[in-house]
Design a protein around this motif. Structure first.
Motif, short mmCIF file in Angstrom:
data_model
loop_
_atom_site.label_atom_id
_atom_site.label_comp_id
_atom_site.label_asym_id
_atom_site.label_seq_id
_atom_site.Cartn_x
_atom_site.Cartn_y
_atom_site.Cartn_z
N GLU A 138 1.30 -0.89 0.12
CA GLU A 138 0.07 -0.35 0.08
C GLU A 138 1.02 1.06 0.12
OE1 GLU A 138 -3.59 0.13 2.54
OE2 GLU A 138 -3.74 1.66 2.18
N ARG A 139 2.05 1.06 0.86
CA ARG A 139 2.40 2.05 0.66
C ARG A 139 3.36 2.70 -0.57
NH1 ARG A 139 7.54 2.46 3.72
NH2 ARG A 139 6.74 0.66 4.71
N LEU A 140 3.68 1.64 -1.06
CA LEU A 140 4.64 1.71 -2.37
C LEU A 140 4.10 2.27 -3.33
CD1 LEU A 140 7.76 1.46 -3.07
CD2 LEU A 140 7.17 -1.30 -3.59
N ALA A 141 2.87 1.45 -3.21
CA ALA A 141 1.87 1.42 -4.29
C ALA A 141 1.54 3.54 -4.70
CB ALA A 141 0.55 0.65 -4.52
N THR A 142 1.30 3.92 -2.71
CA THR A 142 0.51 4.91 -3.40
C THR A 142 1.67 5.72 -3.13
OG1 THR A 142 0.54 5.24 -0.85
CG2 THR A 142 -1.11 5.29 -1.95
N ASP A 143 2.54 5.68 -3.44
CA ASP A 143 4.33 6.09 -3.60
C ASP A 143 3.91 6.41 -4.76
OD1 ASP A 143 7.46 6.85 -3.17
OD2 ASP A 143 7.17 7.01 -4.85
N SER A 144 4.80 8.79 -4.80
CA SER A 144 4.30 9.06 -6.20
C SER A 144 4.63 8.35 -7.58
CB SER A 144 4.93 10.61 -6.58
OG SER A 144 5.86 10.51 -6.50
N PHE A 145 5.81 7.78 -7.82
CA PHE A 145 6.15 6.76 -8.92
C PHE A 145 5.15 6.40 -9.40
CE2 PHE A 145 9.26 3.56 -10.78
CZ PHE A 145 8.99 4.08 -11.35
N GLY A 147 2.30 5.98 -7.88
CA GLY A 147 0.74 6.68 -8.07
C GLY A 147 -0.16 6.10 -7.96
N SER A 148 -0.46 4.94 -7.19
CA SER A 148 -1.92 4.18 -6.96
C SER A 148 -2.86 5.17 -6.10
CB SER A 148 -1.31 2.89 -6.49
OG SER A 148 -3.32 2.66 -6.63
N GLN A 149 -4.00 5.62 -6.91
CA GLN A 149 -5.13 6.26 -6.25
C GLN A 149 -6.28 5.61 -5.52
OE1 GLN A 149 -5.77 9.92 -6.89
NE2 GLN A 149 -3.52 9.42 -7.93
N SER A 150 -5.98 3.91 -5.99
CA SER A 150 -6.84 2.54 -4.78
C SER A 150 -7.09 2.35 -3.70
CB SER A 150 -6.95 1.76 -5.82
OG SER A 150 -8.37 0.87 -5.69
N GLU A 151 -7.67 2.00 -3.63
CA GLU A 151 -7.13 1.50 -1.82
C GLU A 151 -7.56 -0.50 -1.60
OE1 GLU A 151 -10.75 3.09 0.92
OE2 GLU A 151 -9.11 5.02 0.88
N GLN A 152 -7.80 -0.96 -2.91
CA GLN A 152 -7.98 -2.18 -3.34
C GLN A 152 -6.70 -2.75 -3.28
OE1 GLN A 152 -10.68 -3.67 -1.90
NE2 GLN A 152 -11.34 -2.02 -2.37
N LEU A 153 -5.86 -3.86 -2.81
CA LEU A 153 -4.69 -4.72 -2.46
C LEU A 153 -4.70 -4.96 -4.88
CD1 LEU A 153 -2.31 -5.74 -1.95
CD2 LEU A 153 -3.72 -7.92 -1.30
N ASP A 154 -5.81 -5.26 -5.17
CA ASP A 154 -5.63 -5.75 -6.15
C ASP A 154 -4.34 -4.62 -7.22
OD1 ASP A 154 -8.25 -4.93 -6.27
OD2 ASP A 154 -8.17 -6.42 -7.86
N ALA A 155 -6.25 -3.31 -7.02
CA ALA A 155 -5.72 -2.46 -8.16
C ALA A 155 -4.30 -1.81 -7.89
CB ALA A 155 -6.88 -1.61 -8.28
N GLN A 156 -3.62 -1.99 -6.73
CA GLN A 156 -2.35 -1.42 -6.32
C GLN A 156 -1.36 -1.92 -6.86
OE1 GLN A 156 -2.47 -0.98 -1.83
NE2 GLN A 156 -3.79 0.39 -2.04
N VAL B 344 -13.75 6.92 -15.66
CA VAL B 344 -13.91 5.68 -16.04
C VAL B 344 -12.33 5.46 -16.16
CG1 VAL B 344 -14.54 4.42 -17.92
CG2 VAL B 344 -16.02 6.07 -17.72
N VAL B 345 -11.79 5.72 -17.11
CA VAL B 345 -9.90 5.10 -16.85
C VAL B 345 -9.80 5.26 -15.47
CG1 VAL B 345 -8.27 5.79 -17.10
CG2 VAL B 345 -9.70 5.82 -18.94
N ASP B 346 -9.92 5.60 -14.60
CA ASP B 346 -9.90 5.72 -13.00
C ASP B 346 -10.01 4.48 -12.12
OD1 ASP B 346 -8.63 8.96 -12.53
OD2 ASP B 346 -7.43 6.61 -12.65
N SER B 347 -11.44 4.18 -12.79
CA SER B 347 -12.48 2.88 -11.83
C SER B 347 -12.08 2.13 -12.23
CB SER B 347 -14.27 3.46 -12.07
OG SER B 347 -14.42 2.68 -11.77
#
Lengths: 216, 419
Positions: A138-145, A147-156, B344-347
């Motif tokens: 989670e910490r890594l995925a949300t790092d600006s490099f 840049g994940s916006q998601s809270e879901q593990l799979d999306a991260q 849509v893309v982000d979702s």
């Protein structure tokens, strides 16, 4: 001679295009091109072709990746290289942390090396029941490099792999399958780490973890 | 005389045979217990009758190191199992050459003596033993080499940690050195002297053994160089791991760390010199006559734009927009629609997102028709490749049973990913 060279260049159009676009060519990303690049005369021919574009073929010390370098480093080139250097330094920690994370999560002996196969699903499965790994992802995925916006593990995890693919560290042989291969660019990254350590004389001991802790 | 010897020796031999068969059978009968003794420290005695235990001890398959300790496998038994299951972590590599050479010398002497006495039966027996000794020597080298190859080919897969692999590799290299030392002990000049003019001995101890040992020597050299190579690889892997963890730890400790600007040096280091990307762009050109036909056919093959005339008509005013204010409104609409696409893309939702639902949820004030028109126009403005990245689901119906004009009520979108 130059006509022979030109005729020869014809078959290497796609390779030249990829190199010009800033791609790294290694045994994983393009095996046949990589094999051809072992040939001195082809490298010379490519260099001659690239001369008017102020570029030349370069490789790392081990010769495991090829890329294009400036032939003459003029002011504009210095400007671009400084920016690039800055990016590299900024991306270093998230990339190194990712390497460590994968190594630990998958129980591997060694740092990822070109040709290694990675499956996001496997990383995800191992992290699901492991809160500490999950938190690190989670910490890594949300790092600006990454840049994940998601809270879901799979999306991260997906986002992390996507970014690594964009940056050329990973290759996805089949776009419909979640299987990735590590490219030779990882060697280039490690070369950077070694280079910075040596240039800045950083107290990073190569002899052992224990002595390194005392130094820090 | 030889017949007499035969008669004397027959009972001895048959006794040996019966005992051997009996004791070998013990291994099969108590295989479970023996394997438990192999994997654990001691042999579990439950389920083993005192009679069976006595027999196993007598056959020297088990032993008791001292009165207070439990019963354990004998080293030979442990070795046999390790060899049989190719358990590389416990397999012994041992070609005790010095002792074997001593044995060969003794056996050759006895063989000579029997031959001088004309005791052919005894001579035959000695030759048989000698042959077995030579075979054992050969077999021990072959086994040892086999075990080394197994370890090499599995990259020391029987241990998981890199540090263990390094240690196992060191151990294997020492074994190779010991085996090579053992081979060096065999002095063929001495053996030539020993066999003298005896053709049988010469064949066994010189030609056959020499050929086998020279093969072992070659294999061992090969194993040795492969082990060194593998060790170098292990060391590189270790160094890489340390480098990564060391640098990561350093950067975490020093968040503001900036290295020198290598690009400003008079000699830019090789590693830093990476040219900016350059894309080889090309456009359609009509100055070559023979390209015209190709371009023409490409033009014809362009996908024809089909969308509801209803919507086109309804959205007329937006297209006509001329004044600055209308242009600004148009720009704002375009921006909102773009935001919708980004949404849509982000979702990561699996369900397609409805354009109208988004309009309502985001409290935008665009009329529904205008909104839909812009969403559709934006989609058609995308390249074919980008269009394929979206799962495009228009909700439409016929204007009436007799009119095939299709009315669009809504559009749902899902980002399917870039192929």
């Amino acid at each position: 001679m130059s006509e022979i060279n030109l005729a020869r260049m014809l078959s290497h159009g796609p390779l030249l295009e990829r190199l010009l676009a800033g791609e790294f060519v290694c045994a994983v990303s393009d095996e046949s091109a990589f094999r051809q690049l072992q040939d001195d005369s082809l490298r010379e021919a490519l260099d001659a072709y690239l001369r008017p574009l102020n570029r030349r073929l370069a490789s790392n010390d081990e010769g495991s990746v090829y890329f294009l370098a400036w032939r003459q480093v003029d002011d504009a080139a210095r400007e671009q290289l400084s920016r690039q250097l800055n990016d590299t330094v900024n991306h270093l920690l998230p990339l190194l942390e990712w390497l460590q994370l994968v190594q630990e999560a998958l129980g591997r002996d060694a740092v990822l090396a070109p040709g290694d196969v990675l499956k996001p699903g496997e990383l995800q499965a191992r992290s699901e029941d492991n809160p500490s790994l999950r938190e690190r992802i989670e910490r890594l995925a949300t790092d600006s490099f990454f840049g994940s916006q998601s809270e879901q593990l799979d999306a991260q995890v997906k986002q992390v792999f996507k970014r690594l693919k964009e940056h050329g560290y990973l290759l996805q042989p089949h776009s419909d399958r979640q299987v990735y291969r590590v490219t030779g660019k990882i060697d280039y990254l490690i070369d950077w780490v070694r280079f910075i350590r040596d240039e800045e004389q950083l107290p990073i001991d190569t002899q052992g973890e224990a002595s390194q802790e005392t130094l820090l | 005389m030889s017949q007499l010897n035969d008669a004397q020796n027959a009972p001895l031999e048959s006794r040996l045979l019966t005992t051997g068969v009996e004791r070998l059978a013990l291994i099969g009968r108590h295989a479970d217990v023996l394997m438990q003794g192999y994997t654990q420290d001691e042999v579990p005695l439950e389920g083993l009758s005192s009679n069976a235990l006595r027999k196993l001890l007598a056959a020297r398959l088990l032993w008791r190191p001292d009165e207070h300790s439990g019963v354990k496998l004998t080293p030979k038994m442990r070795e046999l199992i390790a060899d049989m299951v190719a358990d590389e972590s416990r397999r012994q590599v041992n070609a005790d050459v010095a002792d074997t050479l001593e044995q060969i010398r003794t056996q050759v002497a006895s063989y000579r003596e029997s031959s001088q006495l004309g005791d052919y039966w005894q001579q035959e027996q000695q030759l048989l033993r000698l042959r077995q000794t030579v075979d054992d020597l050969n077999g021990r080298f072959a086994d040892a080499i086999d075990s080394l190859w197994q370890r090499l080919n599995s990259d020391f897969g029987f241990v998981s940690r890199l540090n263990d692999k390094v240690r196992e590799n060191e151990r294997a290299q020492k074994q190779v050195v010991r085996l090579l030392d053992g081979l060096a002990l065999i002095d063929f000049d001495e053996l030539i002297d020993l066999v003298g003019s005896d053709g049988t001995l010469r064949k066994l101890l010189i030609s056959q053994l020499q050929q086998q040992l020279s093969q072992h020597f070659t294999s061992l050299r090969e194993v040795q160089s492969r082990l060194t190579e593998l060790m170098a690889r292990f060391r590189r892997m270790q160094a890489r791991s340390r480098l990564v963890s060391g640098m990561a730890a350093f950067l975490r400790e020093h968040p503001g760390f900036t290295p020198g600007n290598y690009a400003r040096r008079s000699e830019v280091p090789e590693l830093c010199n990476r040219a900016a990307p350059l894309s080889a762009a090309g456009s359609a050109a009509l100055d070559h006559h023979h390209d015209m036909a190709l371009l023409g056919s490409l033009l014809k093959n362009l996908p024809s734009v089909t969308h509801s005339p209803e919507v086109t008509a309804a959205a007329g005013p937006t297209v006509m927009a001329e004044s600055a204010m209308v242009a600004a409104r148009q720009q704002a609409l375009k921006q909102d629609v773009e935001n919708f696409y980004l949404h849509v893309v982000d979702s990561s939702a699996d369900e397609p997102l409805s354009a109208l639902a988004y309009l309502q949820a985001s409290e935008l004030t665009w009329p529904e028709e205008i909104w839909l028109y812009q969403v559709i126009a934006e989609f058609q403005g995308l390249g074919q490749h980008e269009q394929q990245a979206f799962d495009w689901q228009p909700k439409e119906s016929k204007a009436s049973p007799f009119n095939d004009v299709r009315l669009i009520h809504d559009v749902a979108l899902r980002f399917a990913g870039i192929a």
